[in-house]
Design an enzyme around this catalytic site. Structure first.
Site, PDB file in Angstrom:
ATOM      1  N   ASN A   9     -11.137   5.083   7.103  1.00 45.51           N
ATOM      2  CA  ASN A   9     -12.036   3.840   7.082  1.00 45.51           C
ATOM      3  C   ASN A   9     -12.251   3.325   8.491  1.00 45.51           C
ATOM      4  O   ASN A   9     -11.162   2.925   9.009  1.00 45.51           O
ATOM      5  CB  ASN A   9     -11.075   2.707   6.177  1.00 45.51           C
ATOM      6  CG  ASN A   9     -11.752   1.395   6.248  1.00 45.51           C
ATOM      7  OD1 ASN A   9     -12.802   1.173   6.599  1.00 45.51           O
ATOM      8  ND2 ASN A   9     -11.150   0.371   5.765  1.00 45.51           N
ATOM      9  N   LYS A  11     -14.042   1.000   9.572  1.00 45.18           N
ATOM     10  CA  LYS A  11     -13.848  -0.640   9.568  1.00 45.18           C
ATOM     11  C   LYS A  11     -15.497  -1.042  10.351  1.00 45.18           C
ATOM     12  O   LYS A  11     -16.026  -0.377  10.735  1.00 45.18           O
ATOM     13  CB  LYS A  11     -12.732  -1.195  10.129  1.00 45.18           C
ATOM     14  CG  LYS A  11     -11.360  -0.831   9.128  1.00 45.18           C
ATOM     15  CD  LYS A  11     -10.318  -1.586   9.664  1.00 45.18           C
ATOM     16  CE  LYS A  11      -9.174  -1.229   8.706  1.00 45.18           C
ATOM     17  NZ  LYS A  11      -7.926  -1.933   8.613  1.00 45.18           N
ATOM     18  N   HIS A  95     -11.000  -4.073  -0.071  1.00 41.81           N
ATOM     19  CA  HIS A  95     -10.098  -3.965   0.904  1.00 41.81           C
ATOM     20  C   HIS A  95      -9.593  -5.171   1.172  1.00 41.81           C
ATOM     21  O   HIS A  95     -10.371  -6.314   1.041  1.00 41.81           O
ATOM     22  CB  HIS A  95     -10.860  -3.320   2.083  1.00 41.81           C
ATOM     23  CG  HIS A  95     -10.033  -3.061   3.089  1.00 41.81           C
ATOM     24  ND1 HIS A  95      -9.424  -3.904   3.979  1.00 41.81           N
ATOM     25  CD2 HIS A  95      -9.216  -1.875   3.500  1.00 41.81           C
ATOM     26  CE1 HIS A  95      -8.460  -3.227   4.916  1.00 41.81           C
ATOM     27  NE2 HIS A  95      -8.577  -2.079   4.561  1.00 41.81           N
ATOM     28  N   GLU A  97      -9.266  -6.898   3.727  1.00 44.70           N
ATOM     29  CA  GLU A  97      -9.774  -7.504   4.934  1.00 44.70           C
ATOM     30  C   GLU A  97     -11.177  -8.229   4.135  1.00 44.70           C
ATOM     31  O   GLU A  97     -11.514  -9.430   4.339  1.00 44.70           O
ATOM     32  CB  GLU A  97     -10.342  -6.534   6.065  1.00 44.70           C
ATOM     33  CG  GLU A  97      -9.228  -6.254   6.893  1.00 44.70           C
ATOM     34  CD  GLU A  97      -9.137  -5.175   7.576  1.00 44.70           C
ATOM     35  OE1 GLU A  97     -10.228  -4.612   7.483  1.00 44.70           O
ATOM     36  OE2 GLU A  97      -8.090  -4.525   7.991  1.00 44.70           O
ATOM     37  N   GLU A 167      -2.525  -0.494  -0.337  1.00 43.41           N
ATOM     38  CA  GLU A 167      -2.524  -0.962   1.012  1.00 43.41           C
ATOM     39  C   GLU A 167      -1.784  -2.482   1.207  1.00 43.41           C
ATOM     40  O   GLU A 167      -2.461  -3.305   1.032  1.00 43.41           O
ATOM     41  CB  GLU A 167      -4.234  -1.078   1.632  1.00 43.41           C
ATOM     42  CG  GLU A 167      -4.736  -0.045   1.351  1.00 43.41           C
ATOM     43  CD  GLU A 167      -5.819   0.070   2.611  1.00 43.41           C
ATOM     44  OE1 GLU A 167      -6.087   1.393   3.314  1.00 43.41           O
ATOM     45  OE2 GLU A 167      -6.405  -0.901   2.746  1.00 43.41           O
ATOM     46  N   GLY A 173      -3.221  -2.583  10.170  1.00 39.55           N
ATOM     47  CA  GLY A 173      -3.326  -2.824  11.624  1.00 39.55           C
ATOM     48  C   GLY A 173      -2.313  -3.476  12.352  1.00 39.55           C
ATOM     49  O   GLY A 173      -2.314  -4.297  13.476  1.00 39.55           O
ATOM     50  N   SER A 212      -1.539   1.682   8.441  1.00 39.62           N
ATOM     51  CA  SER A 212      -0.774   2.415   9.526  1.00 39.62           C
ATOM     52  C   SER A 212      -0.286   3.705   9.188  1.00 39.62           C
ATOM     53  O   SER A 212       0.735   4.222   9.831  1.00 39.62           O
ATOM     54  CB  SER A 212       0.325   1.533  10.051  1.00 39.62           C
ATOM     55  OG  SER A 212      -0.320   0.250  10.501  1.00 39.62           O
TER      56      SER A 212
HETATM   57  C1  3PY Z   1      -5.398   0.730   7.658  1.00 38.94           C
HETATM   58  O1  3PY Z   1      -4.726   1.450   7.644  1.00 38.94           O
HETATM   59  O2  3PY Z   1      -5.186  -0.428   8.669  1.00 38.94           O
HETATM   60  C2  3PY Z   1      -6.226   0.292   6.872  1.00 38.94           C
HETATM   61  O3  3PY Z   1      -6.788  -0.944   6.372  1.00 38.94           O
HETATM   62  C3  3PY Z   1      -7.063   1.677   5.818  1.00 38.94           C
HETATM   63  O4  3PY Z   1      -8.059   0.866   4.997  1.00 38.94           O
END
Ligand code: 3PY
Length: 249
Positions: A9, A11, A95, A97, A167, A173, A212
């Site tokens: 991903n 982003k 997601h 975010e 997640e 992040g 992460s």
């Molecule tokens: C991350 O690992 O930071 C994610 O958000 C993967 O989608």
């Protein structure tokens, strides 16, 4: 046997040149990947670059979102059909975010999931709790609610046709990763919840871990019985790191 999936991903990162470099770097090192299916999810405008560079390779690609609507007056949105036109296999849906910064509700996410399925994309449904929710013992309640929006709202077959990504928001992040045991516990819970509706779909669906994941922890995480790969954030932006995760899967 579920084939592991490692999806990057990206982003909202990079430039046209960075996207091409990253794809070329991943293509060049893909020979060492034994088992995993690999997918790249760039920002929308870079999909044609990724499509051109990956045509004919076994690496797949996808989007990071789709509209909940089919077409019409929805300025700034991109429909599942449009994404499908660029050869995408996958679409990330819900997601954290997007739940956070775009106020996406479970109902909207369920509509997006359905839009993706309707055009032949495989949705990757993200579920996960915040730190506060975990600390209040609400992890299962939250991930169950995220899952049920599709499982109860659309059906077990819809879940079986997609991919789930657990997640934990506190691991996104932040550099903090769930321990393999913490992640496995939630993955097993999700699979059992699907099994209560359909054992066949529960056995077949791939549940990825995201948050992460990096070369140093990928093998241990993906080695857990109910972890079928990863949805990779930061480490997906460096070809060598991403390839190391793919090789570990
Ligand atoms: C991350 O690992 O930071 C994610 O958000 C993967 O989608």
């Amino acid at each position: 046997m579920r084939q592991p999936l490692v999806a990057g991903n990206w982003k909202m990162n990079g430039s046209k040149a960075d996207a091409a470099d990253l794809v070329n770097g991943i293509k060049a090192g893909a020979g060492n990947i034994r088992k995993a299916e690999v997918a790249l999810c760039p920002p929308f405008p870079y999909l044609p670059i990724v499509e051109n560079l990956l045509a004919g390779s076994s690496i797949r690609w996808g989007s990071q979102d789709v509209s909940s609507e089919t077409d019409g007056a929805f300025t700034g949105q991109v429909s599942a059909r449009m994404i499908h036109e660029f050869g995408c296999t996958y679409a990330i849906i819900g997601h954290s975010e997007r739940r956070m910064f775009n106020a996406e509700s479970d109902a909207t996410i369920a509509k997006k999931y359905q839009q993706a399925l309707a055009v032949g994309l495989t949705p990757i449904l993200c579920v996960g709790e915040s730190l506060e929710e975990r600390e209040h013992g609400k992890t299962e309640e939250v991930v169950a609610r995220h899952l049920d929006a599709v499982l109860e709202g659309i059906g077990a077959e819809a879940i079986g046709s997609g991919v789930i990504a657990y997640e934990p928001v506190w691991a996104i992040g932040t550099g903090v990763t769930a321990t393999p045991e913490q992640a496995q516990e939630v993955h097993a819970f999700l699979r059992q919840r699907i099994a209560a509706k359909s054992q066949a779909h529960a056995d077949a669906v791939r549940i990825l871990y995201g948050g992460s994941m990096k070369p140093g922890n990928a093998m241990e995480l993906i080695g857990q019985g109910d972890i079928d790969g990863g949805l990779i954030g930061g480490a997906a932006l460096k070809a060598s790191d991403f390839l190391a995760i793919c090789a570990a899967a």
